[in-house]
Design a protein around this motif. Structure first.
Motif, PDB file in Angstrom:
ATOM      1  N   LEU A 133     -60.975  22.711  -5.189  1.00 21.37           N
ATOM      2  CA  LEU A 133     -60.715  23.661  -6.270  1.00 21.37           C
ATOM      3  C   LEU A 133     -59.772  24.693  -5.685  1.00 21.37           C
ATOM      4  O   LEU A 133     -59.878  25.026  -4.491  1.00 21.37           O
ATOM      5  N   ASP A 134     -58.873  25.224  -6.509  1.00 19.29           N
ATOM      6  CA  ASP A 134     -57.952  26.242  -6.018  1.00 19.29           C
ATOM      7  C   ASP A 134     -58.736  27.448  -5.515  1.00 19.29           C
ATOM      8  O   ASP A 134     -59.877  27.683  -5.935  1.00 19.29           O
ATOM      9  N   LYS A 135     -58.072  28.251  -4.691  1.00 19.26           N
ATOM     10  CA  LYS A 135     -58.738  29.438  -4.120  1.00 19.26           C
ATOM     11  C   LYS A 135     -59.278  30.350  -5.229  1.00 19.26           C
ATOM     12  O   LYS A 135     -60.342  30.942  -5.112  1.00 19.26           O
ATOM     13  N   ASP A 136     -58.532  30.442  -6.332  1.00 18.47           N
ATOM     14  CA  ASP A 136     -58.982  31.341  -7.407  1.00 18.47           C
ATOM     15  C   ASP A 136     -59.844  30.641  -8.456  1.00 18.47           C
ATOM     16  O   ASP A 136     -60.238  31.255  -9.451  1.00 18.47           O
ATOM     17  N   THR A 137     -60.129  29.355  -8.269  1.00 16.49           N
ATOM     18  CA  THR A 137     -61.012  28.643  -9.206  1.00 16.49           C
ATOM     19  C   THR A 137     -62.457  28.783  -8.739  1.00 16.49           C
ATOM     20  O   THR A 137     -62.729  28.757  -7.550  1.00 16.49           O
ATOM     21  N   THR A 138     -63.361  28.914  -9.693  1.00 15.70           N
ATOM     22  CA  THR A 138     -64.779  29.058  -9.359  1.00 15.70           C
ATOM     23  C   THR A 138     -65.531  27.823  -9.870  1.00 15.70           C
ATOM     24  O   THR A 138     -64.971  26.979 -10.555  1.00 15.70           O
ATOM     25  N   PHE A 192     -53.109  18.007  -8.237  1.00 20.97           N
ATOM     26  CA  PHE A 192     -52.931  19.368  -7.737  1.00 20.97           C
ATOM     27  C   PHE A 192     -52.690  20.330  -8.911  1.00 20.97           C
ATOM     28  O   PHE A 192     -51.802  20.090  -9.730  1.00 20.97           O
ATOM     29  N   HIS A 193     -53.463  21.396  -8.998  1.00 21.10           N
ATOM     30  CA  HIS A 193     -53.332  22.405 -10.064  1.00 21.10           C
ATOM     31  C   HIS A 193     -53.311  21.775 -11.456  1.00 21.10           C
ATOM     32  O   HIS A 193     -52.596  22.245 -12.350  1.00 21.10           O
ATOM     33  N   GLN A 194     -54.062  20.701 -11.615  1.00 19.68           N
ATOM     34  CA  GLN A 194     -53.937  19.911 -12.847  1.00 19.68           C
ATOM     35  C   GLN A 194     -54.092  20.725 -14.132  1.00 19.68           C
ATOM     36  O   GLN A 194     -53.271  20.637 -15.045  1.00 19.68           O
ATOM     37  N   ILE A 195     -55.148  21.501 -14.215  1.00 21.96           N
ATOM     38  CA  ILE A 195     -55.409  22.195 -15.490  1.00 21.96           C
ATOM     39  C   ILE A 195     -54.335  23.264 -15.725  1.00 21.96           C
ATOM     40  O   ILE A 195     -53.815  23.407 -16.840  1.00 21.96           O
ATOM     41  N   LYS A 196     -53.979  23.973 -14.661  1.00 25.59           N
ATOM     42  CA  LYS A 196     -52.949  25.013 -14.825  1.00 25.59           C
ATOM     43  C   LYS A 196     -51.627  24.387 -15.273  1.00 25.59           C
ATOM     44  O   LYS A 196     -50.945  24.912 -16.165  1.00 25.59           O
TER      45      LYS A 196
HETATM   46  N1  URA Z   1     -57.045  22.352 -12.010  1.00 26.94           N
HETATM   47  C1  URA Z   1     -56.460  23.452 -11.504  1.00 26.94           C
HETATM   48  O1  URA Z   1     -55.397  23.859 -11.955  1.00 26.94           O
HETATM   49  N2  URA Z   1     -57.073  24.092 -10.496  1.00 26.94           N
HETATM   50  C2  URA Z   1     -58.262  23.688  -9.980  1.00 26.94           C
HETATM   51  O2  URA Z   1     -58.785  24.333  -9.075  1.00 26.94           O
HETATM   52  C3  URA Z   1     -58.862  22.556 -10.525  1.00 26.94           C
HETATM   53  C4  URA Z   1     -58.237  21.895 -11.537  1.00 26.94           C
END
Ligand code: URA
Length: 256
Positions: free
Chosen positions: A101-106, A182-186
């Motif tokens: 998970l990204d550093k800023d993701t919880t 990588f950073h999929q959701i963003k």
């Molecule tokens: N997608 C994101 O952009 N960040 C994550 O940490 C996980 C999924």
């Protein structure tokens, strides 16, 4: 397994420290004090104590962590705290996070030392669902939802796989994806001209984030939870009781 390795895997100390403890007579195997760190023990059968306290060995351990912000999903990092360091005295050398998970993701992160199960859970072929709760910068339109659900271009060779999206209150959305780019959701939200202000993972496969865990807290998975995870990625394990990896799974493993 050598006694010193066992002790260091059990987090008693570094390899050098545990050797000293053994020589000091602090360790007993089946009730007898042992002074040679290289003695061979049967970790699953022998009764091993350190300062009189029984050390019970589990080959594989599985923890659900509620990852806080500001911590990196890695085993070591020179600049920031890692998710593994949050395990405190349960930290074993061989534990790692299953994916990142990204550093800023919880939110929900699985930590284990079971490489085979981790590999299967992360395999792109297994399409394990991951649900995120995201706060977005402005409301999604029905067209945005439809585009995300069909798959969007995030600059990879192929568009994203179809996602499931539901819109909650106050710019909150719930999005379920089967990939882990990588950073999929963003990047998916960027693809529909939006942006993610906060991101929390609330499910991973059949696991749901335990709501009693505060950020930074963790707990061991129950046997039921680990059983379901195995069933999810490798149903034969449970149905046949065969613990070896079936040939079709072996193909996946060989690719790494
Ligand atoms: N997608 C994101 O952009 N960040 C994550 O940490 C996980 C999924």
């Amino acid at each position: 397994m050598r006694l010193d390795r066992f002790l260091s895997e059990m987090n008693i100390g570094t390899r050098a420290q545990v050797k000293t403890y053994v020589r000091q007579g602090l360790v007993a195997v089946n009730g007898i004090t042992v002074k040679s760190p290289d003695v061979k023990i049967r970790e699953d059968a022998d009764h091993i104590t350190f300062r009189g306290k029984l050390l019970s060995y589990q080959k594989y351990v599985y923890y659900m962590l509620n990852k806080p912000e500001g911590v990196v999903s890695a085993t070591n990092d020179n600049t920031a705290e890692t998710v593994v360091s949050l395990l405190g005295e349960d930290r074993r050398k061989d534990i790692f996070p299953v994916g990142r998970l990204d550093k800023d993701t919880t939110g929900l992160l699985l930590l284990t030392n079971d490489g085979e199960l981790a590999h299967l859970l992360l395999s792109p072929k297994r399409h394990v669902d991951k649900t995120y709760q995201a706060t977005v910068s402005h409301p999604l339109t029905p067209e945005d939802v439809s585009r995300l659900e069909q798959g969007v271009d995030i600059g990879e060779e192929h568009p994203t796989l179809p996602a499931r999206v539901s819109v909650g209150a106050e710019n909150t959305i719930f999005i379920t994806v089967q990939e882990g780019k990588f950073h999929q959701i963003k990047r998916m939200l960027q693809a529909v001209d939006n942006s993610v202000l906060a991101l929390k993972r609330i499910t991973f496969g059949c696991l749901e984030l335990d709501r009693t865990l505060k950020p930074g807290e963790y707990r061991a998975l129950t046997d039921m939870e680990t059983g379901r995870l195995r069933e999810l990625v490798c149903p034969l394990w449970e149905k046949t009781g065969i613990s070896t990896v079936p040939p079709y799974i072996q193909e996946d493993l060989n690719e790494t």
